[in-house]
Design a protein around this motif. Structure first.
Motif, PDB file in Angstrom:
ATOM      1  N   LEU A  47      42.577 -41.545  94.036  1.00 14.86           N
ATOM      2  CA  LEU A  47      41.811 -40.959  92.944  1.00 14.86           C
ATOM      3  C   LEU A  47      42.735 -40.603  91.799  1.00 14.86           C
ATOM      4  O   LEU A  47      43.760 -39.949  92.000  1.00 14.86           O
ATOM      5  N   VAL A  48      42.363 -41.012  90.610  1.00 16.06           N
ATOM      6  CA  VAL A  48      43.162 -40.742  89.419  1.00 16.06           C
ATOM      7  C   VAL A  48      42.534 -39.630  88.594  1.00 16.06           C
ATOM      8  O   VAL A  48      43.225 -38.702  88.165  1.00 16.06           O
ATOM      9  N   ALA A  49      41.227 -39.726  88.358  1.00 19.94           N
ATOM     10  CA  ALA A  49      40.564 -38.746  87.496  1.00 19.94           C
ATOM     11  C   ALA A  49      39.082 -38.701  87.820  1.00 19.94           C
ATOM     12  O   ALA A  49      38.501 -39.675  88.301  1.00 19.94           O
ATOM     13  N   ARG A  50      38.488 -37.552  87.534  1.00 14.45           N
ATOM     14  CA  ARG A  50      37.049 -37.352  87.737  1.00 14.45           C
ATOM     15  C   ARG A  50      36.485 -36.640  86.530  1.00 14.45           C
ATOM     16  O   ARG A  50      37.128 -35.753  85.958  1.00 14.45           O
ATOM     17  N   ILE A  51      35.281 -37.006  86.136  1.00 15.81           N
ATOM     18  CA  ILE A  51      34.571 -36.266  85.094  1.00 15.81           C
ATOM     19  C   ILE A  51      33.156 -36.014  85.577  1.00 15.81           C
ATOM     20  O   ILE A  51      32.450 -36.936  85.998  1.00 15.81           O
ATOM     21  N   SER A  52      32.757 -34.758  85.522  1.00 17.94           N
ATOM     22  CA  SER A  52      31.436 -34.398  86.011  1.00 17.94           C
ATOM     23  C   SER A  52      30.375 -34.715  84.961  1.00 17.94           C
ATOM     24  O   SER A  52      30.680 -35.033  83.810  1.00 17.94           O
ATOM     25  N   THR A  53      29.119 -34.588  85.365  1.00 17.69           N
ATOM     26  CA  THR A  53      28.039 -34.809  84.403  1.00 17.69           C
ATOM     27  C   THR A  53      28.126 -33.812  83.258  1.00 17.69           C
ATOM     28  O   THR A  53      27.734 -34.110  82.142  1.00 17.69           O
ATOM     29  N   GLY A  54      28.701 -32.652  83.523  1.00 15.13           N
ATOM     30  CA  GLY A  54      28.825 -31.637  82.488  1.00 15.13           C
ATOM     31  C   GLY A  54      30.109 -31.728  81.681  1.00 15.13           C
ATOM     32  O   GLY A  54      30.323 -30.941  80.763  1.00 15.13           O
ATOM     33  N   GLY A  55      30.971 -32.700  82.051  1.00 16.95           N
ATOM     34  CA  GLY A  55      32.189 -32.907  81.273  1.00 16.95           C
ATOM     35  C   GLY A  55      33.439 -32.254  81.850  1.00 16.95           C
ATOM     36  O   GLY A  55      34.517 -32.362  81.256  1.00 16.95           O
TER      37      GLY A  55
END
Length: 116
Positions: A47-55
């Motif tokens: 995993l490198v990066a995650r962005i949620s639905t809320g940012g």
């Protein structure tokens, strides 16, 4: 797109930058946290990066301060801006939803090669 589709990979020298794009349907993008993974030759996918639905964003320690994940819901696109690239960033990069990751469903990915 029914599934996320990655683009923007290429070959750069160390210290350079690339911006990866991930096109997905509005349905997929608005309803899911989105993640970027990468897999280097002979190594496990990470995993490198995650962005949620809320940012809200999260990053692997190895890329913090160099990579930025963002989303443009109007364009149905997620981006991964990669700066100060290192040879160890060389990998195939994948964009996905966490649901598809759990089901081990992956797209083609996009190749990033960083030369020293």
């Amino acid at each position: 797109q029914v599934q996320p589709v990655e683009s923007g990979g290429g070959s750069v020298q160390a210290g350079g930058s690339l911006r990866l794009s991930c096109a997905a349907s509005g349905f997929i993008l608005r309803g899911n946290d989105m993640v970027w993974y990468r897999q280097a030759p002979g190594k496990q996918r990470e995993l490198v990066a995650r962005i949620s639905t809320g940012g809200t964003t999260n990053y692997a320690d190895s890329v913090k301060g160099r990579f930025t994940v963002s989303r443009d819901n109007a364009k149905n696109t997620v981006y991964l801006q990669m700066n100060s690239l290192k040879p160890e960033d060389t990998a195939v990069y994948y964009c996905n939803t966490e649901v598809r990751v759990l089901r081990q469903i992956w797209g083609q990915g996009t190749q990033v090669t960083v030369s020293s």
